[in-house]
Enzyme design. Structure first.
Site, mmCIF file in Angstrom:
data_model
loop_
_atom_site.group_PDB
_atom_site.id
_atom_site.type_symbol
_atom_site.label_atom_id
_atom_site.label_comp_id
_atom_site.label_asym_id
_atom_site.label_seq_id
_atom_site.Cartn_x
_atom_site.Cartn_y
_atom_site.Cartn_z
ATOM 1 N N GLY A 183 0.775 -1.239 0.000
ATOM 2 C CA GLY A 183 0.000 0.000 0.000
ATOM 3 C C GLY A 183 0.800 1.278 0.000
ATOM 4 N N PRO B 224 5.011 -5.032 -0.673
ATOM 5 C CG PRO B 224 7.228 -4.349 -0.975
ATOM 6 C CD PRO B 224 6.380 -5.370 -0.258
ATOM 7 N N GLY B 225 4.042 -3.433 -3.723
ATOM 8 C CA GLY B 225 3.922 -3.620 -5.162
ATOM 9 C C GLY B 225 4.263 -2.312 -5.849
ATOM 10 N NE ARG B 226 -0.144 2.332 -5.986
ATOM 11 C CZ ARG B 226 -1.141 2.239 -6.873
ATOM 12 N NH1 ARG B 226 -1.023 2.801 -8.055
ATOM 13 N NH2 ARG B 226 -2.253 1.600 -6.559
ATOM 14 N NE ARG C 154 -2.635 3.501 -11.015
ATOM 15 C CZ ARG C 154 -2.512 4.783 -10.764
ATOM 16 N NH1 ARG C 154 -2.009 5.610 -11.654
ATOM 17 N NH2 ARG C 154 -2.870 5.262 -9.599
ATOM 18 C CE1 TYR D 43 -8.668 1.331 -9.250
ATOM 19 C CE2 TYR D 43 -6.536 1.682 -10.272
ATOM 20 C CZ TYR D 43 -7.472 0.842 -9.710
ATOM 21 O OH TYR D 43 -7.178 -0.503 -9.604
ATOM 22 C CB CYS E 119 -15.232 2.830 -29.564
ATOM 23 S SG CYS E 119 -14.349 2.796 -31.123
ATOM 24 C CD GLU E 120 -16.197 2.052 -23.595
ATOM 25 O OE1 GLU E 120 -16.922 2.795 -22.908
ATOM 26 O OE2 GLU E 120 -16.514 0.895 -23.928
ATOM 27 C CE1 TYR F 71 -1.757 -3.451 -8.594
ATOM 28 C CE2 TYR F 71 -0.536 -1.514 -7.861
ATOM 29 C CZ TYR F 71 -1.028 -2.785 -7.618
ATOM 30 O OH TYR F 71 -0.795 -3.378 -6.405
HETATM 31 C C1 LIG Z 1 -2.466 -5.454 -4.075
HETATM 32 C C2 LIG Z 1 -1.970 -5.975 -2.794
HETATM 33 C C3 LIG Z 1 -0.710 -5.590 -2.314
HETATM 34 C C4 LIG Z 1 0.160 -4.577 -2.997
HETATM 35 O O1 LIG Z 1 -0.374 -3.291 -2.927
HETATM 36 P P1 LIG Z 1 0.509 -2.034 -3.380
HETATM 37 O O2 LIG Z 1 -0.389 -0.892 -3.133
HETATM 38 O O3 LIG Z 1 0.828 -2.212 -4.823
HETATM 39 O O4 LIG Z 1 1.725 -2.018 -2.533
HETATM 40 C C5 LIG Z 1 -0.257 -6.182 -1.144
HETATM 41 N N1 LIG Z 1 -1.008 -7.091 -0.489
HETATM 42 C C6 LIG Z 1 -2.227 -7.467 -0.904
HETATM 43 C C7 LIG Z 1 -2.982 -8.469 -0.123
HETATM 44 C C8 LIG Z 1 -2.745 -6.930 -2.075
HETATM 45 O O5 LIG Z 1 -3.960 -7.293 -2.482
#
Ligand SMILES: *Cc1c(COP(=O)(O)O)cnc(C)c1O
Length: 412
Positions: free
Chosen positions: A239, A275-277, A313, A317, A342-343, A371
Protein backbone atom coordinates in the site's frame (compact mmCIF):
# COMPACT_ATOMS: atom_id res chain seq x y z
CA UNK A 1 18.36 11.79 -10.16
CA UNK A 2 15.48 10.07 -11.86
CA UNK A 3 16.34 7.18 -14.12
CA UNK A 4 14.13 8.90 -16.72
CA UNK A 5 15.82 12.22 -17.54
CA UNK A 6 16.63 14.37 -20.57
CA UNK A 7 20.03 14.31 -22.19
CA UNK A 8 20.52 16.75 -25.08
CA UNK A 9 16.77 17.30 -25.16
CA UNK A 10 15.78 13.65 -25.51
CA UNK A 11 14.27 11.52 -22.75
CA UNK A 12 16.42 8.62 -21.63
CA UNK A 13 15.69 5.50 -19.67
CA UNK A 14 18.95 5.13 -17.73
CA UNK A 15 21.47 5.52 -20.60
CA UNK A 16 19.18 4.54 -23.47
CA UNK A 17 17.30 6.98 -25.68
CA UNK A 18 13.55 6.43 -25.39
CA UNK A 19 13.21 7.67 -28.97
CA UNK A 20 15.48 4.90 -30.23
CA UNK A 21 13.46 2.33 -28.27
CA UNK A 22 10.23 3.58 -29.86
CA UNK A 23 11.85 3.35 -33.30
CA UNK A 24 13.15 -0.15 -32.67
CA UNK A 25 10.19 -1.71 -30.91
CA UNK A 26 7.21 0.43 -31.95
CA UNK A 27 4.54 2.02 -29.77
CA UNK A 28 2.72 1.79 -27.42
CA UNK A 29 5.68 0.55 -25.46
CA UNK A 30 6.34 -0.08 -21.78
CA UNK A 31 9.91 0.76 -20.76
CA UNK A 32 11.26 -0.23 -17.34
CA UNK A 33 14.46 0.63 -15.51
CA UNK A 34 16.21 -2.22 -13.77
CA UNK A 35 18.21 0.22 -11.68
CA UNK A 36 15.07 1.93 -10.39
CA UNK A 37 13.67 -1.41 -9.25
CA UNK A 38 16.85 -2.37 -7.46
CA UNK A 39 17.26 1.06 -5.86
CA UNK A 40 13.70 1.10 -4.57
CA UNK A 41 14.03 -2.41 -3.16
CA UNK A 42 17.25 -1.37 -1.42
CA UNK A 43 15.69 1.81 0.00
CA UNK A 44 12.76 -0.09 1.49
CA UNK A 45 14.94 -2.84 2.95
CA UNK A 46 17.31 -0.28 4.45
CA UNK A 47 14.49 1.73 6.03
CA UNK A 48 13.15 -1.35 7.82
CA UNK A 49 16.40 -3.16 8.57
CA UNK A 50 15.74 -2.96 12.32
CA UNK A 51 13.04 -5.62 11.85
CA UNK A 52 14.65 -7.39 8.87
CA UNK A 53 11.32 -8.04 7.11
CA UNK A 54 10.58 -10.65 4.50
CA UNK A 55 9.69 -8.57 1.45
CA UNK A 56 7.02 -10.38 -0.56
CA UNK A 57 6.75 -8.45 -3.82
CA UNK A 58 3.12 -8.09 -4.84
CA UNK A 59 2.99 -9.88 -8.18
CA UNK A 60 -0.16 -8.19 -9.43
CA UNK A 61 1.57 -4.80 -9.68
CA UNK A 62 3.74 -6.05 -12.54
CA UNK A 63 3.84 -9.76 -13.25
CA UNK A 64 6.38 -9.91 -16.07
CA UNK A 65 8.76 -12.80 -15.57
CA UNK A 66 11.86 -10.61 -15.80
CA UNK A 67 10.52 -8.19 -13.21
CA UNK A 68 9.69 -11.07 -10.87
CA UNK A 69 13.04 -12.78 -11.28
CA UNK A 70 14.80 -9.47 -10.63
CA UNK A 71 13.15 -9.20 -7.23
CA UNK A 72 13.53 -12.90 -6.41
CA UNK A 73 17.25 -12.62 -7.11
CA UNK A 74 17.39 -9.79 -4.55
CA UNK A 75 15.87 -12.12 -1.95
CA UNK A 76 12.25 -11.14 -2.31
CA UNK A 77 9.34 -13.52 -1.90
CA UNK A 78 5.97 -13.12 -3.57
CA UNK A 79 2.53 -11.94 -2.54
CA UNK A 80 0.11 -13.72 -4.85
CA UNK A 81 -3.65 -13.50 -5.29
CA UNK A 82 -4.42 -16.34 -7.73
CA UNK A 83 -3.30 -19.69 -9.07
CA UNK A 84 -2.09 -17.82 -12.15
CA UNK A 85 0.21 -15.71 -10.02
CA UNK A 86 1.45 -18.84 -8.22
CA UNK A 87 2.33 -20.28 -11.62
CA UNK A 88 4.09 -17.09 -12.72
CA UNK A 89 6.00 -16.72 -9.45
CA UNK A 90 7.29 -20.31 -9.45
CA UNK A 91 8.21 -20.11 -13.14
CA UNK A 92 10.25 -16.97 -12.40
CA UNK A 93 12.15 -18.76 -9.63
CA UNK A 94 10.30 -17.79 -6.44
CA UNK A 95 11.15 -19.70 -3.29
CA UNK A 96 7.82 -21.30 -2.22
CA UNK A 97 8.83 -20.78 1.42
CA UNK A 98 8.54 -17.02 0.73
CA UNK A 99 5.14 -17.05 -1.00
CA UNK A 100 2.03 -15.70 0.72
CA UNK A 101 -1.38 -16.17 -0.88
CA UNK A 102 -4.13 -13.54 -0.38
CA UNK A 103 -7.60 -12.99 -1.82
CA UNK A 104 -11.24 -13.43 -0.84
CA UNK A 105 -12.11 -16.02 -3.47
CA UNK A 106 -9.50 -18.77 -3.51
CA UNK A 107 -10.84 -21.86 -5.29
CA UNK A 108 -10.10 -25.44 -4.21
CA UNK A 109 -7.81 -25.90 -7.22
CA UNK A 110 -5.80 -22.82 -6.29
CA UNK A 111 -5.53 -23.87 -2.66
CA UNK A 112 -4.44 -27.41 -3.56
CA UNK A 113 -1.76 -26.10 -5.95
CA UNK A 114 -0.34 -23.83 -3.25
CA UNK A 115 -0.42 -26.57 -0.59
CA UNK A 116 1.46 -28.90 -2.92
CA UNK A 117 4.21 -26.28 -3.21
CA UNK A 118 4.28 -25.78 0.57
CA UNK A 119 3.96 -21.99 0.47
CA UNK A 120 4.71 -19.91 3.58
CA UNK A 121 1.05 -19.20 4.40
CA UNK A 122 -2.41 -18.39 3.13
CA UNK A 123 -3.92 -15.15 4.32
CA UNK A 124 -7.45 -16.14 5.23
CA UNK A 125 -10.36 -13.79 4.73
CA UNK A 126 -13.35 -15.77 6.09
CA UNK A 127 -14.27 -18.69 8.35
CA UNK A 128 -15.48 -20.91 5.46
CA UNK A 129 -12.10 -20.37 3.81
CA UNK A 130 -10.36 -21.82 6.88
CA UNK A 131 -12.51 -24.93 6.55
CA UNK A 132 -11.82 -25.24 2.85
CA UNK A 133 -8.06 -24.92 3.34
CA UNK A 134 -8.15 -27.50 6.12
CA UNK A 135 -10.10 -29.94 3.92
CA UNK A 136 -7.67 -29.46 1.02
CA UNK A 137 -4.67 -29.91 3.31
CA UNK A 138 -6.20 -32.99 4.86
CA UNK A 139 -6.68 -34.59 1.41
CA UNK A 140 -3.04 -33.84 0.62
CA UNK A 141 -1.90 -35.25 3.98
CA UNK A 142 -0.40 -31.89 4.97
CA UNK A 143 -0.90 -29.05 7.39
CA UNK A 144 -1.36 -25.60 5.86
CA UNK A 145 -0.19 -22.43 7.58
CA UNK A 146 -2.72 -19.60 7.67
CA UNK A 147 -2.66 -15.94 8.73
CA UNK A 148 -5.98 -14.25 9.38
CA UNK A 149 -6.46 -11.02 7.49
CA UNK A 150 -7.77 -8.45 9.93
CA UNK A 151 -9.98 -5.63 8.73
CA UNK A 152 -8.91 -2.88 11.15
CA UNK A 153 -11.52 -0.38 9.89
CA UNK A 154 -9.01 2.35 9.05
CA UNK A 155 -9.51 5.00 6.39
CA UNK A 156 -6.26 5.20 4.41
CA UNK A 157 -7.29 8.39 2.54
CA UNK A 158 -6.99 6.93 -0.93
CA UNK A 159 -9.38 6.31 -3.85
CA UNK A 160 -12.47 4.36 -2.71
CA UNK A 161 -11.80 1.56 -5.21
CA UNK A 162 -8.41 0.82 -3.62
CA UNK A 163 -9.44 1.08 0.03
CA UNK A 164 -9.42 -2.42 1.50
CA UNK A 165 -9.35 -2.04 5.29
CA UNK A 166 -12.62 -0.25 6.04
CA UNK A 167 -15.49 -2.12 7.63
CA UNK A 168 -17.66 -1.85 4.48
CA UNK A 169 -14.99 -3.50 2.25
CA UNK A 170 -15.14 -7.18 1.33
CA UNK A 171 -11.67 -7.89 2.69
CA UNK A 172 -10.58 -9.58 5.89
CA UNK A 173 -12.33 -10.37 9.15
CA UNK A 174 -13.64 -7.74 11.55
CA UNK A 175 -11.33 -7.42 14.51
CA UNK A 176 -14.05 -8.68 16.85
CA UNK A 177 -14.33 -11.98 14.95
CA UNK A 178 -10.67 -12.90 14.72
CA UNK A 179 -10.25 -14.53 18.14
CA UNK A 180 -13.27 -16.74 17.47
CA UNK A 181 -11.90 -17.62 14.01
CA UNK A 182 -8.61 -18.60 15.68
CA UNK A 183 -10.42 -20.88 18.13
CA UNK A 184 -12.21 -22.53 15.23
CA UNK A 185 -8.94 -22.95 13.32
CA UNK A 186 -6.95 -24.51 16.15
CA UNK A 187 -9.62 -27.20 16.44
CA UNK A 188 -9.04 -28.19 12.81
CA UNK A 189 -6.27 -30.76 12.43
CA UNK A 190 -4.82 -29.59 9.12
CA UNK A 191 -4.32 -25.86 9.56
CA UNK A 192 -1.99 -24.00 11.85
CA UNK A 193 -2.50 -20.33 12.69
CA UNK A 194 0.91 -18.95 11.78
CA UNK A 195 0.19 -15.24 11.74
CA UNK A 196 -1.97 -12.18 11.34
CA UNK A 197 -2.24 -10.08 8.21
CA UNK A 198 -3.41 -6.60 7.26
CA UNK A 199 -3.55 -4.75 3.96
CA UNK A 200 -5.52 -1.55 4.25
CA UNK A 201 -5.38 -0.28 0.69
CA UNK A 202 -3.14 1.03 -2.03
CA UNK A 203 -1.52 4.35 -2.97
CA UNK A 204 -1.37 5.51 0.66
CA UNK A 205 0.83 8.57 0.92
CA UNK A 206 1.17 9.04 4.68
CA UNK A 207 2.43 6.57 7.29
CA UNK A 208 -0.23 7.32 9.92
CA UNK A 209 -2.98 4.99 8.64
CA UNK A 210 -0.47 2.10 8.70
CA UNK A 211 0.37 2.84 12.34
CA UNK A 212 -3.29 3.10 13.29
CA UNK A 213 -4.07 -0.25 11.65
CA UNK A 214 -0.99 -1.85 13.16
CA UNK A 215 -2.06 -0.81 16.65
CA UNK A 216 -5.26 -2.74 16.09
CA UNK A 217 -3.45 -5.82 14.78
CA UNK A 218 -0.67 -5.84 17.39
CA UNK A 219 -3.29 -5.58 20.14
CA UNK A 220 -5.00 -8.56 18.60
CA UNK A 221 -1.73 -10.53 18.49
CA UNK A 222 -1.50 -10.23 22.24
CA UNK A 223 -5.08 -11.40 22.57
CA UNK A 224 -4.71 -14.52 20.43
CA UNK A 225 -1.20 -15.56 21.42
CA UNK A 226 -2.61 -17.83 24.09
CA UNK A 227 -4.97 -19.48 21.61
CA UNK A 228 -2.48 -19.93 18.75
CA UNK A 229 0.77 -21.60 19.83
CA UNK A 230 2.20 -21.44 16.26
CA UNK A 231 1.85 -17.67 15.88
CA UNK A 232 5.04 -16.43 14.27
CA UNK A 233 4.33 -13.92 11.43
CA UNK A 234 2.96 -10.42 11.27
CA UNK A 235 2.21 -9.48 7.67
CA UNK A 236 1.60 -5.74 7.33
CA UNK A 237 0.64 -5.80 3.64
CA UNK A 238 1.53 -3.31 0.95
CA UNK A 239 0.00 0.00 0.00
CA UNK A 240 2.95 2.40 0.16
CA UNK A 241 2.13 5.18 -2.30
CA UNK A 242 4.20 7.06 -4.85
CA UNK A 243 3.92 10.69 -5.96
CA UNK A 244 2.00 10.79 -9.24
CA UNK A 245 1.26 14.52 -9.13
CA UNK A 246 4.01 17.11 -9.24
CA UNK A 247 2.85 18.58 -5.93
CA UNK A 248 2.88 15.22 -4.12
CA UNK A 249 5.91 14.37 -2.00
CA UNK A 250 7.65 10.99 -2.01
CA UNK A 251 6.45 8.64 0.73
CA UNK A 252 8.44 9.30 3.89
CA UNK A 253 10.07 5.92 4.52
CA UNK A 254 11.95 7.18 7.56
CA UNK A 255 8.73 8.36 9.20
CA UNK A 256 7.03 5.08 8.25
CA UNK A 257 9.85 3.10 9.87
CA UNK A 258 9.84 5.45 12.87
CA UNK A 259 6.17 4.76 13.50
CA UNK A 260 6.10 1.08 12.62
CA UNK A 261 9.35 -0.40 13.93
CA UNK A 262 8.58 0.04 17.68
CA UNK A 263 5.13 -1.47 17.18
CA UNK A 264 6.51 -4.38 15.15
CA UNK A 265 9.18 -5.07 17.74
CA UNK A 266 6.57 -5.02 20.47
CA UNK A 267 4.72 -7.82 18.66
CA UNK A 268 7.76 -10.10 18.88
CA UNK A 269 6.75 -11.60 15.52
CA UNK A 270 8.64 -11.92 12.23
CA UNK A 271 7.57 -9.24 9.79
CA UNK A 272 6.31 -9.65 6.22
CA UNK A 273 5.81 -6.70 3.88
CA UNK A 274 3.95 -6.87 0.55
CA UNK A 275 4.96 -3.85 -1.53
CA UNK A 276 3.92 -3.62 -5.16
CA UNK A 277 3.43 -0.11 -6.51
CA UNK A 278 6.27 1.36 -4.44
CA UNK A 279 8.83 -0.98 -5.99
CA UNK A 280 7.82 -0.80 -9.65
CA UNK A 281 5.54 2.22 -10.23
CA UNK A 282 8.21 4.89 -10.82
CA UNK A 283 10.43 2.33 -12.59
CA UNK A 284 8.27 2.32 -15.74
CA UNK A 285 6.92 4.61 -18.44
CA UNK A 286 4.40 4.04 -21.21
CA UNK A 287 5.60 5.51 -24.51
CA UNK A 288 3.01 6.40 -27.13
CA UNK A 289 2.93 8.22 -30.44
CA UNK A 290 0.58 11.05 -31.32
CA UNK A 291 -1.75 10.09 -34.17
CA UNK A 292 -3.88 13.21 -34.46
CA UNK A 293 -4.45 16.54 -32.79
CA UNK A 294 -8.10 17.51 -33.08
CA UNK A 295 -10.22 20.28 -31.74
CA UNK A 296 -13.92 20.78 -31.19
CA UNK A 297 -15.86 23.78 -29.94
CA UNK A 298 -15.00 22.90 -26.34
CA UNK A 299 -11.53 21.49 -26.21
CA UNK A 300 -8.44 20.11 -27.79
CA UNK A 301 -7.73 16.38 -28.00
CA UNK A 302 -4.37 14.75 -28.50
CA UNK A 303 -5.15 11.28 -29.86
CA UNK A 304 -2.38 8.79 -29.07
CA UNK A 305 -1.85 5.16 -30.06
CA UNK A 306 -2.13 4.08 -26.39
CA UNK A 307 -5.44 3.95 -24.60
CA UNK A 308 -7.32 2.58 -21.63
CA UNK A 309 -6.66 -0.98 -22.74
CA UNK A 310 -2.92 -0.31 -22.27
CA UNK A 311 -3.16 1.78 -19.09
CA UNK A 312 -6.51 1.81 -17.33
CA UNK A 313 -5.65 3.72 -14.14
CA UNK A 314 -6.80 7.16 -15.38
CA UNK A 315 -10.13 5.74 -16.60
CA UNK A 316 -10.75 3.38 -13.68
CA UNK A 317 -9.59 5.46 -10.72
CA UNK A 318 -9.58 8.95 -12.24
CA UNK A 319 -5.87 8.65 -11.54
CA UNK A 320 -3.46 11.40 -12.50
CA UNK A 321 -0.34 10.35 -14.37
CA UNK A 322 2.26 12.81 -15.49
CA UNK A 323 2.75 13.12 -19.28
CA UNK A 324 6.04 14.35 -20.69
CA UNK A 325 7.38 14.79 -24.21
CA UNK A 326 10.10 12.38 -25.36
CA UNK A 327 11.73 15.31 -27.20
CA UNK A 328 11.87 18.23 -24.80
CA UNK A 329 9.75 21.23 -25.73
CA UNK A 330 8.84 24.50 -24.04
CA UNK A 331 5.49 24.67 -25.83
CA UNK A 332 2.33 23.88 -23.86
CA UNK A 333 -1.26 23.28 -24.84
CA UNK A 334 -4.40 22.64 -22.84
CA UNK A 335 -6.63 19.65 -23.42
CA UNK A 336 -7.04 15.88 -23.14
CA UNK A 337 -4.69 13.07 -24.06
CA UNK A 338 -6.99 10.31 -25.29
CA UNK A 339 -6.64 6.89 -26.84
CA UNK A 340 -8.23 5.27 -29.88
CA UNK A 341 -10.77 3.20 -27.90
CA UNK A 342 -14.47 3.68 -28.56
CA UNK A 343 -15.33 4.94 -25.06
CA UNK A 344 -15.53 8.51 -23.80
CA UNK A 345 -13.81 7.24 -20.65
CA UNK A 346 -10.72 6.41 -22.70
CA UNK A 347 -8.20 9.00 -21.65
CA UNK A 348 -4.69 9.08 -20.23
CA UNK A 349 -4.87 12.72 -19.12
CA UNK A 350 -7.89 14.98 -18.92
CA UNK A 351 -8.34 18.73 -18.77
CA UNK A 352 -4.67 19.41 -18.33
CA UNK A 353 -1.72 21.33 -19.55
CA UNK A 354 0.10 19.04 -21.96
CA UNK A 355 3.30 19.37 -23.96
CA UNK A 356 2.63 21.00 -27.32
CA UNK A 357 2.71 18.13 -29.83
CA UNK A 358 2.04 17.34 -33.46
CA UNK A 359 1.24 14.17 -35.32
CA UNK A 360 4.13 11.74 -35.04
CA UNK A 361 5.55 13.11 -31.77
CA UNK A 362 6.27 10.77 -28.88
CA UNK A 363 4.91 11.17 -25.36
CA UNK A 364 5.79 9.28 -22.18
CA UNK A 365 3.30 8.61 -19.40
CA UNK A 366 5.32 8.41 -16.20
CA UNK A 367 4.93 6.10 -13.19
CA UNK A 368 3.43 3.39 -15.36
CA UNK A 369 5.46 0.47 -13.99
CA UNK A 370 2.74 -0.66 -11.56
CA UNK A 371 -0.82 -1.62 -12.51
CA UNK A 372 0.00 -0.69 -16.10
CA UNK A 373 0.68 -3.70 -18.28
CA UNK A 374 -0.67 -6.01 -15.56
CA UNK A 375 -4.13 -4.46 -16.01
CA UNK A 376 -3.94 -4.24 -19.81
CA UNK A 377 -6.59 -5.90 -21.95
CA UNK A 378 -7.34 -6.62 -25.58
CA UNK A 379 -10.47 -4.46 -25.63
CA UNK A 380 -11.26 -3.17 -29.12
CA UNK A 381 -9.15 -6.10 -30.36
CA UNK A 382 -5.93 -4.29 -29.70
CA UNK A 383 -2.82 -6.44 -29.29
CA UNK A 384 -1.12 -5.69 -25.99
CA UNK A 385 2.04 -3.57 -25.98
CA UNK A 386 5.64 -4.78 -25.85
CA UNK A 387 7.70 -4.42 -22.67
CA UNK A 388 11.39 -3.48 -22.56
CA UNK A 389 13.84 -3.66 -19.66
CA UNK A 390 16.69 -1.17 -19.67
CA UNK A 391 19.89 -1.89 -17.76
CA UNK A 392 22.50 0.86 -18.05
CA UNK A 393 23.14 1.34 -21.77
CA UNK A 394 21.45 -1.91 -22.78
CA UNK A 395 17.81 -2.68 -23.51
CA UNK A 396 16.12 -6.08 -23.63
CA UNK A 397 12.64 -6.95 -24.81
CA UNK A 398 11.01 -8.79 -21.91
CA UNK A 399 7.68 -9.30 -23.66
CA UNK A 400 7.07 -9.08 -27.37
CA UNK A 401 4.18 -7.12 -28.79
CA UNK A 402 1.11 -9.29 -29.29
CA UNK A 403 0.19 -10.22 -32.83
CA UNK A 404 -3.20 -10.37 -34.51
CA UNK A 405 -3.02 -14.16 -34.22
CA UNK A 406 -2.60 -13.78 -30.44
CA UNK A 407 -5.95 -11.99 -30.38
CA UNK A 408 -7.85 -15.05 -31.62
CA UNK A 409 -5.82 -17.83 -30.03
CA UNK A 410 -8.11 -20.18 -28.15
CA UNK A 411 -11.21 -19.30 -30.11
CA UNK A 412 -12.97 -22.35 -31.56
C1 LIG B 1 -2.47 -5.45 -4.07
C2 LIG B 1 -1.97 -5.97 -2.79
C3 LIG B 1 -0.71 -5.59 -2.31
C4 LIG B 1 0.16 -4.58 -3.00
O1 LIG B 1 -0.37 -3.29 -2.93
P1 LIG B 1 0.51 -2.03 -3.38
O2 LIG B 1 -0.39 -0.89 -3.13
O3 LIG B 1 0.83 -2.21 -4.82
O4 LIG B 1 1.72 -2.02 -2.53
C5 LIG B 1 -0.26 -6.18 -1.14
N1 LIG B 1 -1.01 -7.09 -0.49
C6 LIG B 1 -2.23 -7.47 -0.90
C7 LIG B 1 -2.98 -8.47 -0.12
C8 LIG B 1 -2.75 -6.93 -2.08
O5 LIG B 1 -3.96 -7.29 -2.48
Amino acid sequence: MSVFAYVNGVLRAEDVSVESLAEAYGTPLYVYSRRAMRDRYAALTAALKAVDPLIAYSVKANANRSVLSEFFALGSGADIVSGGELFRALRAGADPAKIVFAGVGKTREEIVAAIEKDILFFTVESEPETERISACASAAGKTARIAFRVNPDVDPQTHRYITTGKKENKFGLDRARVAQACRQAVRLPHVSVAGLHMHIGSQILSPEPFAEALDCVVGLCEEIRGICPDLRWLDIGGGIGIPYRPEEKPFDLAAYAGLLVPRLKRSGLSVVLEPGRFLVGPAGILVCRVQYVKENAFRKFVVADAGMNDLIRPSLYEAFQSVVPVRETEGRMFGDLVGPICESGDFLARDRELPEVREGDLLAVRDAGAYGFSMASNYNSRPRAAEIMVDGDRAFPIRTRETLEDLVRGEC
